[in-house]
Scaffold this active site. Structure first.
Site, PDB file in Angstrom:
ATOM      1  N   SER A 227     -22.064 -12.230  26.638  1.00 60.47           N
ATOM      2  CA  SER A 227     -21.357 -11.843  27.545  1.00 60.47           C
ATOM      3  C   SER A 227     -22.129 -11.286  28.630  1.00 60.47           C
ATOM      4  O   SER A 227     -23.146 -11.934  29.208  1.00 60.47           O
ATOM      5  CB  SER A 227     -19.985 -10.869  27.391  1.00 60.47           C
ATOM      6  OG  SER A 227     -19.446 -10.833  28.233  1.00 60.47           O
ATOM      7  N   ASP A 455     -13.400 -20.085  27.029  1.00 63.63           N
ATOM      8  CA  ASP A 455     -13.507 -18.591  26.891  1.00 63.63           C
ATOM      9  C   ASP A 455     -12.932 -17.997  27.728  1.00 63.63           C
ATOM     10  O   ASP A 455     -13.015 -18.314  29.165  1.00 63.63           O
ATOM     11  CB  ASP A 455     -15.149 -18.583  27.090  1.00 63.63           C
ATOM     12  CG  ASP A 455     -15.849 -17.004  26.863  1.00 63.63           C
ATOM     13  OD1 ASP A 455     -15.045 -16.112  27.255  1.00 63.63           O
ATOM     14  OD2 ASP A 455     -16.786 -16.888  26.273  1.00 63.63           O
ATOM     15  N   HIS A 483     -14.074 -15.382  23.169  1.00 64.38           N
ATOM     16  CA  HIS A 483     -15.131 -15.057  23.907  1.00 64.38           C
ATOM     17  C   HIS A 483     -16.467 -15.058  23.047  1.00 64.38           C
ATOM     18  O   HIS A 483     -16.404 -14.409  22.096  1.00 64.38           O
ATOM     19  CB  HIS A 483     -14.825 -13.519  24.404  1.00 64.38           C
ATOM     20  CG  HIS A 483     -16.004 -13.147  25.309  1.00 64.38           C
ATOM     21  ND1 HIS A 483     -16.599 -13.956  26.193  1.00 64.38           N
ATOM     22  CD2 HIS A 483     -16.326 -11.847  25.355  1.00 64.38           C
ATOM     23  CE1 HIS A 483     -17.339 -13.209  27.024  1.00 64.38           C
ATOM     24  NE2 HIS A 483     -17.580 -11.873  26.394  1.00 64.38           N
TER      25      HIS A 483
END
Length: 517
Positions: A227, A455, A483
């Protein structure tokens, strides 16, 4: 609350959610690519400038901190432009390799604001034996985060109120309140952490990573970032391309996307994830929706959030919080990060449709890192401080209003919510140091970028963008939900990442791993 530009990775969210709901060096060998392994007393590694050599040469004490982990505090300059000035500390943790140690694997879970120390404590579950036998797993809280000279702004009670702000204002009065409280957040951060705010950006965190690389004795960096951690890794590679051994950037952020546009795209990502959840829900007999079409079920979600906005849902936790639209939205968003948490979302929505939002509130607490005793980590505060410094946000609140309206048109459930999450940046007391531009990392070896097609937090188009912008980027796609992709059930993704980390072999650029099941 992480209603800011980029939200944290939560690879263990399903297990945590389930638990909440149930509660009602020595010399070393060299690996491929020449990673020098560091021991307890690694050889001194040369710093980029003589003034930084004391930091690169430091030998911190690694002390036992439970369950086989070792912890240390690393000194770094508050301001890299003034290395002889004030120093701050960065906290680090490691789990030693179980076999022949060939170096360290530095990891970051995302955020900004996610604790790398807490994330690393799950290392035994996060990595297979093939990785753990070769690498020390090393995590750290980036500057301003957690145990590393944290940014502080508000009390827990104040954060409760801030999280519950109506980020889809329906009246001028609600908009005025949102603007006033967003400015208040920025003012509180300046009052409590003003000296730190100019120095918590990702560029400084990347420089800290290079100090940490030297401190653990690695001549080149091996790294896995998820991320926001992909932005941290890409910026490191841009600053130190010759110090890169292997970087895995999973759940990629595209640094070239302008800030408010990134908010809009992210809101659309959550919309896509919610629709995928609904399609899956219809296959289950316990699905709480009366409609059996995606559009119909989306309308039911909208009605639920409108109801919570007008009349808060029941809260059985006894903590006095009203489960309004903001808390309910966060409770829906949280399990979208992890497909394995979808059954929890089905159950929580079933209760919410009957007027009880307690399970949604429990899941929202996970995302904002609120503990059962009502205290918060500093995730919300550091997230805002880092984002507002990293990226150029508009200073005119009217621009957020216009952007929120556009985002709500393309992402009705989440557009306004995500967009207004950045509003404190309009009042931020420190000017942004960053620019939204591509990072090329010219001269770096191949860098593996992983993107999951559905995602919710970092859309697949961002992974494609980052991989194309990096001069040596290699894209690995995953036709999946949730994710990030590594260790999410795809043997295809896992084997490609592990092979790259160990042997530096990359898959063919643009490979897409198939859907599971």
């Amino acid at each position: 609350m992480t209603r800011a530009k980029r939200w944290p990775a939560r690879r263990v969210v399903a297990a945590v959610t389930a638990a909440l709901l149930a509660c009602g060096c020595s010399a070393a060998t060299r690996d491929a690519g020449g990673t020098a392994g560091g021991g307890d007393h690694p050889a001194t590694i040369k710093a980029p400038t003589p003034a930084l050599q004391p930091f690169y040469s430091q030998k911190p004490a690694w002390n036992d901190c439970g369950d086989g982990f070792q912890c240390a505090r690393i000194q770094v300059p508050l301001d890299y432009a003034k290395p002889s000035g004030e120093r701050i500390e960065v906290s680090a943790i490691r789990l030693r390799a179980t076999g022949t140690h060939v170096g360290s694997l530095l990891i970051n879970p995302g955020g900004p604001g996610g604790s790398g120390i807490q994330y690393t404590r799950s290392a035994r579950a996060l990595f297979p034996d093939s990785i753990r036998s070769r690498f020390d797993i090393v995590g750290f809280d980036p500057r301003g985060v957690g145990e590393s000279t944290p940014v502080r702004c508000m009390t827990s009670k104040q954060l409760d109120a801030f999280v519950s702000l109506d980020a889809s204002p329906d009246t001028p009065e609600e908009l005025t309140t949102l603007e006033r409280e967003s400015k208040g957040f920025a003012d509180d951060c300046e009052a409590k952490s003003g000296h730190l705010l100019p120095h918590v950006g990702t560029a400084d965190a990347a420089r800290d990573m290079d100090v940490l690389r030297a401190v653990v004795g690695d001549t080149k960096l091996t790294y896995l970032g998820k991320s926001y951690g992909t932005y941290l890794g890409a910026l490191y590679a841009d600053l130190f391309p010759k110090q890169v051994r292997a970087l895995v950037l999973d759940g990629a952020v595209d640094p070239a996307v302008p800030s408010l546009k990134a908010n809009e795209v992210q809101a659309q990502g959550f919309e896509v994830a919610l629709k995928a959840f609904l399609e899956d829900c219809f296959q289950d007999g316990a699905c709480p929706f009366t409609s059996r079409t995606v559009d119909g079920a989306m309308a039911e979600v909208s009605a639920l959030l409108k109801k919570a906005d007008e009349h808060p849902l029941k809260n059985d936790l006894g903590d006095g919080r009203q489960i309004d639209e903001a808390w309910a939205t966060l409770g829906i968003v949280t399990p979208l990060y992890e497909r394995d948490a979808w059954p929890r979302l089905r159950a929580a929505l079933g209760h919410a449709f009957n007027g009880n939002g307690t399970d949604l509130l429990r899941m929202a607490d996970i995302l904002v890192d609120r503990q059962q005793d009502g205290t918060y980590s500093n995730q919300t505060e550091s997230n805002m401080a880092i984002n507002c410094l990293d990226h150029p946000f508009p200073k005119d609140p009217g621009e957020y209003q216009r952007a929120a309206g556009e985002a709500a048109r393309v992402a009705p459930q989440f557009g306004s919510f995500v967009m207004y999450g950045s509003l404190p940046c309009a009042y931020w007391p420190v000017a942004s140091k960053g620019t939204d531009k591509p990072l090329k990392a010219a001269g770096a070896p191949p860098i593996l970028v992983v993107g999951t097609i559905r995602d919710p937090a970092t859309p697949y188009e961002w992974a494609k963008g980052l991989a194309s912008e990096l001069s040596s980027g290699v894209l690995l796609g995953f036709d999946g939900d949730g994710h990030t992709g590594y260790r999410s059930g795809s043997a295809c993704v896992d084997s490609a990442v592990d092979d790259y980390l160990i042997s530096l072999r990359v898959p063919k650029n643009g490979t897409v791993c198939p859907k599971i099941g």
